[in-house]
Design a protein around this motif. Structure first.
Motif, mmCIF file in Angstrom:
data_model
loop_
_atom_site.group_PDB
_atom_site.id
_atom_site.type_symbol
_atom_site.label_atom_id
_atom_site.label_comp_id
_atom_site.label_asym_id
_atom_site.label_seq_id
_atom_site.Cartn_x
_atom_site.Cartn_y
_atom_site.Cartn_z
ATOM 1 N N VAL A 1 0.917 -1.310 0.048
ATOM 2 C CA VAL A 1 0.005 -0.162 0.099
ATOM 3 C C VAL A 1 0.834 1.233 -0.003
ATOM 4 N N ALA A 2 1.954 1.181 0.706
ATOM 5 C CA ALA A 2 2.762 2.277 0.589
ATOM 6 C C ALA A 2 3.468 2.557 -0.910
ATOM 7 N N GLY A 3 3.308 1.577 -1.970
ATOM 8 C CA GLY A 3 3.514 1.778 -3.024
ATOM 9 C C GLY A 3 2.525 2.573 -3.890
ATOM 10 N N ALA B 1 0.909 -6.969 -9.518
ATOM 11 C CA ALA B 1 1.526 -6.603 -8.376
ATOM 12 C C ALA B 1 0.505 -6.730 -7.329
ATOM 13 N N ILE B 2 0.853 -7.263 -6.100
ATOM 14 C CA ILE B 2 0.129 -7.309 -4.788
ATOM 15 C C ILE B 2 0.418 -6.205 -3.816
ATOM 16 N N LEU B 3 -0.435 -5.620 -3.306
ATOM 17 C CA LEU B 3 -0.143 -4.502 -2.556
ATOM 18 C C LEU B 3 -0.848 -4.790 -0.948
ATOM 19 N N PRO B 4 -0.091 -5.417 -0.123
ATOM 20 C CA PRO B 4 -0.548 -5.759 0.980
ATOM 21 C C PRO B 4 -0.652 -4.440 2.021
ATOM 22 N N SER C 1 -2.241 -3.743 -10.109
ATOM 23 C CA SER C 1 -1.768 -3.297 -8.736
ATOM 24 C C SER C 1 -3.053 -3.603 -7.846
ATOM 25 N N LEU C 2 -3.141 -4.867 -7.241
ATOM 26 C CA LEU C 2 -4.362 -5.157 -6.463
ATOM 27 C C LEU C 2 -3.858 -5.138 -5.014
ATOM 28 N N SER C 3 -4.785 -4.349 -4.239
ATOM 29 C CA SER C 3 -4.420 -4.168 -2.812
ATOM 30 C C SER C 3 -5.316 -5.429 -2.294
ATOM 31 N N VAL C 4 -4.387 -5.952 -1.081
ATOM 32 C CA VAL C 4 -4.978 -6.805 -0.260
ATOM 33 C C VAL C 4 -4.758 -6.177 1.000
#
Length: 255
Positions: A138-140, A177-180, A244-247
């Motif tokens: 998420v910082a990205g 990309a995964i965005l934890p 870019s998929l946020s989880v």
């Protein structure tokens, strides 16, 4: 549900603990063949014997590329690369961060993904179901005060992901990309502890502030991230690329 990953050949960086271990375990349950590296020898020793594992510092280009070559030979090809390796990097105001801390964070978080992708792509071109999944954050997407090196590297991961998706699309290689967000585990706790110390606050104060900006006020289990990656790596995710998929439980800001 059968995700069609039986026999898939998968490389996961930093796969011996935390999110990486959850990813490795999830692929193993689907019947995939796994190669992984990690810097922690004790954690590597806890992996099943079926996993090809090596101790590697991903900030060392020669060691990382040697691992990739060895892993590709061991697996006999590649269907999915999961770039999971990362570090928190230094915590502090920009004028307090030294160049060594900046460079190490960029090397581990971003440059390692460039190196693994450059080695993986020729093998992925031969796969009937090729994919790359890069771990950003998420910082990205939001930025992260007092964590400038980390945020900058994670923004870079998103740029790398989108560019590779465009470049490799003709070969059928999808790249996401995964965005934890706030992930359950020791690493997240250490990050919040460092921020609390930097600000002169208590851990509970910093934790409460972090959750103030999320809709789902719980830590994300590593298994939830692994499940999203399985989908992206499976034939079901064939037309998902460049995303870019946020989880993250709908994290609107990292405080």
């Amino acid at each position: 549900m059968d995700l069609g990953l039986e026999g898939a050949r998968v490389i996961v960086t930093a796969g011996a603990g935390g999110i990486g271990r959850a990813i490795v375990d999830a692929f193993l349950r689907e019947g995939a063949h796994i190669a992984t590296c990690d810097i922690d020898p004790e954690a590597l020793g806890s992996l099943p014997d079926s996993v090809f594992a090596r101790r590697v510092d991903v900030s060392d280009p020669e060691a990382l590329t040697a691992f990739m070559d060895e892993a590709l030979a061991e697996l006999g090809g590649l269907d999915c690369l999961v770039n999971n390796a990362g570090i928190a990097g230094p915590t502090g105001r920009i004028e307090e961060i030294d160049l060594a801390g900046w460079r190490q964070t960029i090397d581990v978080v971003l440059t390692s993904q460039f190196l693994t992708a450059s080695r993986a792509v020729p093998a992925l071109r031969q796969s009937p179901n090729p994919s790359i999944v890069n771990l950003s954050s998420v910082a990205g997407r939001t930025g992260f005060a007092l964590r400038t090196p980390y945020a900058a590297a994670k923004w870079g991961v998103i740029g790398l992901t989108k560019s590779l998706a465009i470049e490799l699309g003709e070969a059928g290689i999808r790249v996401n990309a995964i965005l934890p967000g706030l992930v359950a585990g020791d690493r997240q706790r250490r990050v919040l502890e460092a921020k609390a110390q930097s600000r002169g606050q208590s851990f509970s104060e910093v934790e409460a502030e972090a959750f103030r900006y999320t809709s789902i006020k719980e830590y994300v289990p590593p298994a939830a991230i692994a499940s999203q990656i399985l989908y992206l790596a499976s034939p079901l995710g064939r037309f998902v690329s460049g995303q870019s998929l946020s989880v993250c439980g709908d994290t609107r800001m990292l405080a």
